[in-house]
Design a protein around this motif. Sequence first.
Motif, PDB file in Angstrom:
ATOM      1  N   PRO A  45     181.089  28.667 190.197  1.00  0.00           N
ATOM      2  CA  PRO A  45     180.167  28.558 191.335  1.00  0.00           C
ATOM      3  C   PRO A  45     179.218  27.362 191.242  1.00  0.00           C
ATOM      4  N   ALA A  46     178.615  27.070 192.382  1.00  0.00           N
ATOM      5  CA  ALA A  46     177.636  25.983 192.444  1.00  0.00           C
ATOM      6  C   ALA A  46     176.444  26.243 191.532  1.00  0.00           C
ATOM      7  N   THR A  47     176.129  27.508 191.280  1.00  0.00           N
ATOM      8  CA  THR A  47     175.016  27.811 190.365  1.00  0.00           C
ATOM      9  C   THR A  47     175.300  27.279 188.966  1.00  0.00           C
ATOM     10  N   ASP A  48     176.582  27.265 188.552  1.00  0.00           N
ATOM     11  CA  ASP A  48     176.917  26.672 187.257  1.00  0.00           C
ATOM     12  C   ASP A  48     176.687  25.168 187.274  1.00  0.00           C
ATOM     13  N   VAL A  49     176.989  24.539 188.389  1.00  0.00           N
ATOM     14  CA  VAL A  49     176.744  23.099 188.500  1.00  0.00           C
ATOM     15  C   VAL A  49     175.249  22.818 188.332  1.00  0.00           C
ATOM     16  N   VAL A  50     174.411  23.601 188.994  1.00  0.00           N
ATOM     17  CA  VAL A  50     172.966  23.415 188.879  1.00  0.00           C
ATOM     18  C   VAL A  50     172.518  23.623 187.434  1.00  0.00           C
ATOM     19  N   SER A  51     173.043  24.660 186.771  1.00  0.00           N
ATOM     20  CA  SER A  51     172.683  24.906 185.374  1.00  0.00           C
ATOM     21  C   SER A  51     173.119  23.740 184.484  1.00  0.00           C
ATOM     22  N   LEU A  52     174.304  23.213 184.733  1.00  0.00           N
ATOM     23  CA  LEU A  52     174.783  22.072 183.952  1.00  0.00           C
ATOM     24  C   LEU A  52     173.883  20.856 184.143  1.00  0.00           C
ATOM     25  N   LEU A  53     173.413  20.647 185.361  1.00  0.00           N
ATOM     26  CA  LEU A  53     172.481  19.544 185.607  1.00  0.00           C
ATOM     27  C   LEU A  53     171.190  19.745 184.821  1.00  0.00           C
ATOM     28  N   GLU A  54     170.719  20.978 184.776  1.00  0.00           N
ATOM     29  CA  GLU A  54     169.507  21.273 184.008  1.00  0.00           C
ATOM     30  C   GLU A  54     169.705  20.980 182.522  1.00  0.00           C
ATOM     31  N   LYS A  71     181.375  23.130 197.517  1.00  0.00           N
ATOM     32  CA  LYS A  71     180.503  23.216 196.346  1.00  0.00           C
ATOM     33  C   LYS A  71     179.447  22.112 196.359  1.00  0.00           C
ATOM     34  N   VAL A  72     179.833  20.928 196.782  1.00  0.00           N
ATOM     35  CA  VAL A  72     178.852  19.842 196.895  1.00  0.00           C
ATOM     36  C   VAL A  72     177.758  20.220 197.891  1.00  0.00           C
ATOM     37  N   ARG A  73     178.178  20.793 199.015  1.00  0.00           N
ATOM     38  CA  ARG A  73     177.195  21.198 200.031  1.00  0.00           C
ATOM     39  C   ARG A  73     176.265  22.284 199.489  1.00  0.00           C
ATOM     40  N   GLU A  74     176.835  23.281 198.823  1.00  0.00           N
ATOM     41  CA  GLU A  74     176.008  24.365 198.296  1.00  0.00           C
ATOM     42  C   GLU A  74     175.098  23.877 197.168  1.00  0.00           C
ATOM     43  N   LEU A  78     171.026  24.144 196.906  1.00  0.00           N
ATOM     44  CA  LEU A  78     170.333  24.758 195.774  1.00  0.00           C
ATOM     45  C   LEU A  78     169.340  23.791 195.128  1.00  0.00           C
ATOM     46  N   LEU A  79     169.680  22.523 195.125  1.00  0.00           N
ATOM     47  CA  LEU A  79     168.817  21.529 194.490  1.00  0.00           C
ATOM     48  C   LEU A  79     167.656  21.106 195.384  1.00  0.00           C
ATOM     49  N   GLY A  80     167.790  21.341 196.679  1.00  0.00           N
ATOM     50  CA  GLY A  80     166.693  21.031 197.600  1.00  0.00           C
ATOM     51  C   GLY A  80     166.260  19.585 197.590  1.00  0.00           C
TER      52      GLY A  80
END
Length: 240
Positions: A45-54, A71-74, A78-80
């Motif tokens: 999921p996109a939440t994993d992408v956000v976590s990886l960025l963190e 996923k790019v859109r989501e 999420l990143l706002g």
Amino acid sequence: MTDGRRIEELRAGLARTEERIRAACADAHRDRAEVSLIVVTKFFPATDVVSLLELGVRDIGENRDQEARAKVRETAELLGGARLPRMHFIGQAQRNKAGSIAQYADVVHSLDRPALAEALDRGAARADRTLDVLIQVDLDPEPDPGRGGSAPADVGRLAQLVEGLERLRLRGVMTVAPLGMDPDRVFGRLAEVSSELRSDHPDARWISAGMSGDLESAVAHGATHLRVGTAILGSRPSHR
């Protein structure tokens, strides 16, 4: 909101992978800075992408247009407005999807035929973007049309075409080691193809090779970009 347990799983996966890459670079007498890690998030999921960025990851790989686009859109939502990852499209690309891929991908690893190059160039022009591209090389003695890839003998001609297109920037070559083949043999041959390509296209220095199971061999043969999923994110969820 990120899941604390999940981010720790990802942190551990990244640490194990980083240790492997550093050891492989040391064995090959290479600088770790020469090798980029692309984390492949297919089916995650996109939440994993956000976590990886963190956790400091900046390069994300996807291989299905429909999933990648969503996923790019989501992820952006999420990143706002925070910085998006560098997106690598690593799967076999269909010509009729090229316009879509050109809207979000920063790098396309799977360019393997003239019609796709021209379609990506048109799509990038419509999106007012420039795409980095790698030529996918098929090194299987018994090529599988379903997997894609250009024959080594055709790489030079395809590279010449790409160099003449306004919106594509030729960066190098990519391959996937065929199942059952010795990755050392495959990646050694890819290094030869890369050297031949650079004789006419000196800026095409990237070598995209190596995944979770064979990254050490890829590093030993000069890979500059590794595409790693399972070793970091775990076994892929069932296709939804």
